[in-house]
Design an enzyme around this catalytic site. Sequence first.
Site, mmCIF file in Angstrom:
data_model
loop_
_atom_site.group_PDB
_atom_site.id
_atom_site.type_symbol
_atom_site.label_atom_id
_atom_site.label_comp_id
_atom_site.label_asym_id
_atom_site.label_seq_id
_atom_site.Cartn_x
_atom_site.Cartn_y
_atom_site.Cartn_z
ATOM 1 N NE ARG A 26 35.290 28.473 31.826
ATOM 2 C CZ ARG A 26 35.928 29.557 31.921
ATOM 3 N NH1 ARG A 26 35.723 30.682 31.136
ATOM 4 N NH2 ARG A 26 37.130 29.648 32.536
ATOM 5 C CG HIS A 218 42.581 29.960 33.854
ATOM 6 N ND1 HIS A 218 41.790 28.872 33.484
ATOM 7 C CD2 HIS A 218 42.587 30.843 32.892
ATOM 8 C CE1 HIS A 218 41.275 29.011 32.228
ATOM 9 N NE2 HIS A 218 41.759 30.288 31.873
ATOM 10 C CG HIS A 220 44.848 31.712 28.283
ATOM 11 N ND1 HIS A 220 43.756 31.650 27.445
ATOM 12 C CD2 HIS A 220 44.030 31.787 29.533
ATOM 13 C CE1 HIS A 220 42.678 31.508 27.771
ATOM 14 N NE2 HIS A 220 42.923 31.645 29.196
ATOM 15 C CB CYS A 251 38.751 35.155 27.160
ATOM 16 S SG CYS A 251 37.434 36.302 27.568
ATOM 17 C CG ASN A 260 42.466 27.578 28.336
ATOM 18 O OD1 ASN A 260 42.248 28.107 29.344
ATOM 19 N ND2 ASN A 260 41.459 27.362 27.404
#
Length: 332
Positions: A26, A218, A220, A251, A260
């Site tokens: 994703r 989450h 990065h 993103c 990420n």
Amino acid sequence: MNQHHNSAPDLASTLGGAILRDVTLRDGLQLTGKVLSTERKLETVRELLRLGVPAIELGSMARPDLVPTMANTLEVVQNLTPEELEKCWIWVATPGHVAKAAAAGARNFQYCLSASDSHNKANIGRTTEESLAALPQAVEYAQAVNGQIQLCIATSFTCPFEGTVPEERVLAIANDPRAEGTTDIVLCDTLGQAIPAQVAGLIHRVRTESPARRIVYHGHDTWGLGVANTLAAIQAGAAMVDGALGGLGGCPFAPGASGNTSSEDILFATRSGWVTPETFADLVVLSEKLLAELGEPNRSKAAQGARSKAPAFRWVIPSDSPAEAPGATGGK
């Protein structure tokens, strides 16, 4: 396969026992120029599960004209078994997304909105308030199929358009009564600009000042603190952390957001109980092949270390193992 564990302690246990969710399919694919086939995505999901990865984000319901790499997400869902789907998550932003994904067989949903209105408008096309207003219907659809739905708060630390995001803004969303029924809360360092003290501080506040839910982090690695922030999140009480193979992704609607945090780096740092040097080597090879296919660089320092010339260290891949995929560490 030799299942002997490294003599070091199980750091995942000492750091709270958080589990990894691999988001390669994703968040990892969002910025790539190549669309993976349904068959290739299915192979990747099943190989990750075979190796022991406990959770996977397999795709999103984003508009395919805006994020072409997500166009076949529902096909992937439809071709997985209910047992496989128990460990898989899908990104959603509207109640309609939940309904469509549920009809295909999905049961784990990540409902995403942004703490900042500017990013929510860029990412989802509506204000944060409009996303919150629609959340109860999304929860209802998830519960109707006995599913789980996470409240995912993007730009929890900084916004590419508004700068620093106040912690009170994140707490207000987490405490909003319309979020009742969400099982988890995902705190996102969308731009990778947070530092460990900020990550630990926000997670501590959300845990103590909002309704009890599992905390997911989450992160990065834009500023090189992906692993440090992830470890800080685990120590502060995060029970799930996100990573992508080779540090892939970012993103498309957040200028400045790069890859990420690498799944390999997180696993090497935490030494989760299911990760042995052998399974780690298999994961590195899987990552190298996928990144080479996509024409993307491998940003994982642990994967690079695994290919070093220090064979006395058990996490180095033996020279008789499959060679590194051509181009896997090259530039784009």
